[in-house]
Design an enzyme around this catalytic site. Structure first.
Site, short mmCIF file in Angstrom:
data_model
loop_
_atom_site.label_atom_id
_atom_site.label_comp_id
_atom_site.label_asym_id
_atom_site.label_seq_id
_atom_site.Cartn_x
_atom_site.Cartn_y
_atom_site.Cartn_z
N SER A 151 22.34 -33.45 12.35
CA SER A 151 21.23 -33.30 11.40
C SER A 151 21.36 -34.30 10.26
CB SER A 151 21.23 -31.89 10.81
OG SER A 151 21.18 -30.94 11.84
N ILE A 160 30.13 -23.93 11.20
CA ILE A 160 31.31 -23.07 11.10
C ILE A 160 32.58 -23.81 11.53
CG2 ILE A 160 29.96 -20.97 11.46
CD1 ILE A 160 31.41 -20.79 14.23
N ASP A 161 32.42 -24.99 12.12
CA ASP A 161 33.60 -25.71 12.62
C ASP A 161 34.46 -26.34 11.52
OD1 ASP A 161 32.71 -25.11 15.10
OD2 ASP A 161 32.29 -27.16 15.74
N MET A 188 35.98 -20.95 18.21
CA MET A 188 35.11 -22.13 18.24
C MET A 188 35.80 -23.34 17.62
SD MET A 188 31.25 -20.79 17.63
CE MET A 188 30.34 -20.04 19.00
N ARG A 195 46.38 -11.30 28.27
CA ARG A 195 44.93 -11.07 28.26
C ARG A 195 44.21 -12.16 27.51
NH1 ARG A 195 44.26 -5.39 29.38
NH2 ARG A 195 45.57 -5.25 31.22
N ASN A 232 42.00 -13.24 -11.35
CA ASN A 232 41.94 -14.71 -11.35
C ASN A 232 42.05 -15.27 -12.77
OD1 ASN A 232 41.97 -17.07 -9.86
ND2 ASN A 232 39.77 -17.40 -10.11
N ASN A 233 43.03 -14.80 -13.49
CA ASN A 233 43.19 -15.19 -14.90
C ASN A 233 44.51 -15.92 -15.13
OD1 ASN A 233 44.85 -13.03 -14.31
ND2 ASN A 233 44.75 -12.19 -16.38
N MET A 247 36.46 -4.91 -12.34
CA MET A 247 37.73 -5.05 -13.04
C MET A 247 37.84 -6.48 -13.58
SD MET A 247 40.39 -3.01 -10.64
CE MET A 247 41.39 -2.02 -11.69
#
Ligand code: ATP
Ligand code: MG
Length: 745
Positions: free
Chosen positions: A118, A162-163, A205, A289, A529-530, A570
């Protein structure tokens, strides 16, 4: 820093947006962001259905999009405007028809979300634009004035695949969600495989890019991986079976081999899942399997990352096409870690397409360069983690202790397990400390073997226990004695703010206590994340996904009535979860400690809500409030205010999400981050021990580079009274949220 889009500055411009190639989760978020950014700027977006085919077909396939047309799609997988692999667009006639359809509508700016095909098509179309318009004007399809009004096609690309195959960006749209799907499957398979002592071959994939396979192999704690980029050496079947056998001997109950669909041998022969299975059965004499995951990887709701990151990409792409002159080569937008980067499209695509040739000519180093530092790190770390020959590497007298401090965070176990496996493989004896510094002061520690920690990868919680306790100076004597009597040469502290505080106390007093004169490294793990020295900490992604999941459910619960919701996350004084959750979940407003709450701001919000219910047919309003956003304007106060002022327009509800944000399993992103950070931390400890050095540092990821910083320097970059970094990159995304989540009313 996110580009600023000013309201009304692009009026008169018309922008087309389409999705091409294979669908990917997050395309809708990108589409939505493009549409709404254009609208905020005063431009008119057009959605083009079924990729380039819609551009050729014209008619209703090219449709002006309004704000509401992009509503309710943020949480949907696939692409709501459809995608199509158009052969016609690859012909001159196809492109001519497409150009005519755009010009007659006054569209000369395009955002394309798709794969390398694309993006190539886009560049080709822009290259031929002038000639196509001359031809159309010559034939009378358009007027010379129309041609002159649109001298160039201005465009931006977004990599949707997604690859994760586009060279130059760390992530493409849909990859993180695909990893979620795969991870769920692998975790499920691991439990059944362990129950039956079975081997599973799982195909994921990835035709030319093995990122999904590699990331899954690391985050899933798998045994062997086959990637398209790195065809295995001749005789690999034997090596693989030896590896599986040895890890069984070392105590593993299950074996999982991950195979990328495009994996081949060195001479280019495809490797099938069935052939791997048959090889294992024949060699190991046990049942194996095959599971081929297929299209489930593309399906389902997008992850929190794919929503906020794709939203940011869509915003940046729209901001770019609205302001560009078209004189410079068109870009594709991507990420370096948390940072948006603008790449030259042609270069990115040609690099991407060069990979299969490099594989054929065996240029392994060049391939790893193109794939980027995370891929390179993961290849190296996986080799080390998965080689069971290293499970009993000759122990030295060097002992490294690993412990958790602070609140619980998903991924703490992943970090501890990685530390133990990598430590053992590097000749260290690994010791687990229970219950943080309280446990350490009491000498509560014991050796951890390779087998002890097997399976910790995917578990939430913290098997070693964690405590928030920051030791007082009076406790340091006991801690020093415990480290000395445990003969500890290095200390790895995995945790949140209190871990950093505690390590600073140790650092400040170390001259007085011999046991503290050892290298110490902090690994950032905390949902808020501080933490200092890092853009992202381990566990924040899992918490963010939980917040977004709650928002989705709240929206569904409210779909049948008129509702106003205030959700509380939080984060203490750090608004990361509130802002990013609000951005990814589509909240119209967020309230943070960083920006506080004012009465004037609330009045504006109330007026906006009333207007949008009255005049814009709104039936739902969502605000996300960080727990410490304001001491007086509590979640209840906000809800009461919205309720009273709404005067019956809607019912108001609150949801305080609470401690489930700390629980749950770590996401793939958390596991990968935990693995890479711990690898660097253990390398630092080993290096310091061998040099007889004893620095105290912390590890972090900034722009996807893993780096170590001295603890003092790192703490200097923080606002201690609020327990957060002074510079927080994600605060720049507030204008993006305002632009795409909140219609001007
Ligand atoms: P995926 O990740 O699924 O491979 P992709 O975008 O690479 O996505 P393709 O089928 O390769 O998927 O390309 C999508 C469409 O882009 C094609 O169907 C075609 O319409 C257009 N396209 C691709 N290459 C060109 C080209 N060289 N010239 C014109 N158009 C092209
Ligand atoms: Mg392609």
């Amino acid at each position: 820093m996110a580009t600023r889009v000013s309201p009304g500055t692009a009026s008169g411009l018309r922008i087309g947006v389409l999705t091409g190639g294979g669908d990917a989760q997050g395309m809708n978020a990108a589409l939505r962001a493009v549409v709404r950014t254009c609208l905020t700027a005063g431009a008119q977006p057009y959605a083009i259905a079924e990729g380039y085919q819609g551009m050729i077909d014209g008619g209703d396939a090219i449709r002006p999009f309004a704000w509401e047309d992009a509503s309710g799609i943020l949480n949907r997988g696939g692409t709501v405007i459809g995608t199509f692999r158009s052969r016609q667009f690859m012909t001159h006639e196809g492109m001519l028809a497409a150009a005519a359809n755009l010009v007659t509508r006054g569209i000369d700016r395009l955002v394309v979300i798709g794969g390398d095909g694309s993006l190539t098509g886009l560049n080709e179309f822009a290259r031929q634009w002038g000639a196509l318009l001359d031809e159309l004007a010559g034939g009378g399809t358009i007027t010379p004035e129309q041609r002159d009004a649109h001298p160039r096609l201005i465009f931006a690309g977004l990599a949707g695949s997604i690859d994760n195959d586009l060279v130059g960006t760390d992530m493409t749209i849909g990859v993180d969600s695909a990893l979620h799907r795969i991870q769920d499957a692998i975790d499920a398979i691991a439990s059944t495989a362990a129950s039956h002592q079975r081997c599973f071959v799982v195909e994921v994939m990835g035709r030319d890019c093995g990122y999904l396979a590699l990331a899954t192999a690391v985050s899933g704690g798998c045994d062997y991986v086959l990637l398209p980029e790195l065809p295995p050496e001749p005789g690999w079947e034997q090596a693989m079976c030896d590896q599986l056998r040895r890890s069984r001997l070392a105590g593993r109950k299950d074996s999982i081999v991950i195979l990328a669909e495009g994996a081949t041998t060195r001479d280019g022969q495809p490797i099938s899942a069935e052939s791997v299975r048959a090889t294992i059965e024949a060699s190991l004499g046990e049942e194996a399997r095959v599971t081929i995951l297929g299209h489930v990887q593309r399906g389902g709701t997008p992850s929190a990352y794919d929503r906020w990151a794709s939203t940011l990409l869509g915003y940046e792409a729209a901001a770019y096409v609205l302001s560009a002159s078209g004189e410079e080569p068109g870009p594709v937008f991507g990420f370096h870690g948390e940072r948006v980067v603008r790449l030259p499209l042609v270069q990115a695509v040609s690099d991407t397409r060069s990979v299969p040739d490099l594989v054929r000519s065996g240029e392994r180093d060049r391939i790893l360069d193109l794939r980027g530092n995370e891929f390179r790190d993961l290849v190296r770390i996986f080799q080390e983690l998965s080689d069971p020959a290293r499970t009993q590497a000759a122990p030295t007298d060097k002992r490294v202790a690993v412990m958790h401090v602070g609140a619980l965070s998903p991924g703490m176990n992943t970090a501890a397990k990685t530390a133990v496996w990598l430590g053992i493989s590097r000749g260290l004896t690994m010791v687990g400390v229970r219950d943080g510094f309280i446990g350490l002061a009491g000498g509560d520690m014991s050796e951890l073997t390779w087998k002890d920690v097997d399976g910790w990868n995917q578990e939430g919680g913290a098997v070693l226990g964690t405590r928030r306790h920051v030791p007082e100076v009076e406790e340091l004597y006991a801690i020093s004695r415990a480290l000395e009597s445990g003969q500890i040469s290095g200390l790895l502290v995995i945790g949140g703010w209190n871990a950093y505080e505690a390590v600073q106390v140790l650092d400040a007093e170390r001259s007085r206590y011999p046991g503290l004169q050892i290298p110490i490294v902090c690994v950032p793990a905390g949902i808020d994340n501080n933490l200092p020295g890092t853009a992202t900490s381990v566990g924040a992604d899992a918490a963010l996904n939980l917040v977004v999941d709650c928002i989705d459910k709240v929206k569904m619960s409210a779909s049948a009535s008129q509702r106003c919701f205030v959700i509380e996350t939080m984060g203490k004084d750090c608004g990361y979860l509130a802002l990013m959750g609000g951005l990814a979940g589509g909240a119209e407003q967020v309230y943070l400690n960083e920006t506080s709450i004012t009465l004037d701001g609330l009045r504006e919000d109330v007026e906006w809500v009333k207007r949008s219910f009255d005049d814009h047919g709104r039936s739902f309003f969502l605000a996300v409030r960080n727990e410490n956003a304001h001491p007086d304007y509590t979640t209840d106060v906000l809800a009461n205010l919205f309720d009273a002022e709404g005067q019956g327009r809607y019912d108001t509800r609150t949801l305080i999400i609470g401690h489930i944000q700390q629980g749950g399993p770590p996401t793939p992103a958390d596991r990968l981050l935990a693995t890479r950070l711990t690898d660097a931390a253990m390398a630092r400890l080993a290096e310091q021990i061998s040099q007889g050095a004893a620095e105290v540092s912390c590890v972090g990821s900034v722009g996807n580079e893993i780096r170590l910083t001295g603890i003092r320097e790192a703490m200097e970059g923080t606002d201690r009274s609020h327990q957060r970094p002074i510079d927080q990159w994600w605060l720049d995304l507030k204008p993006v949220l305002d632009c795409v989540n909140r219609e001007m009313a």
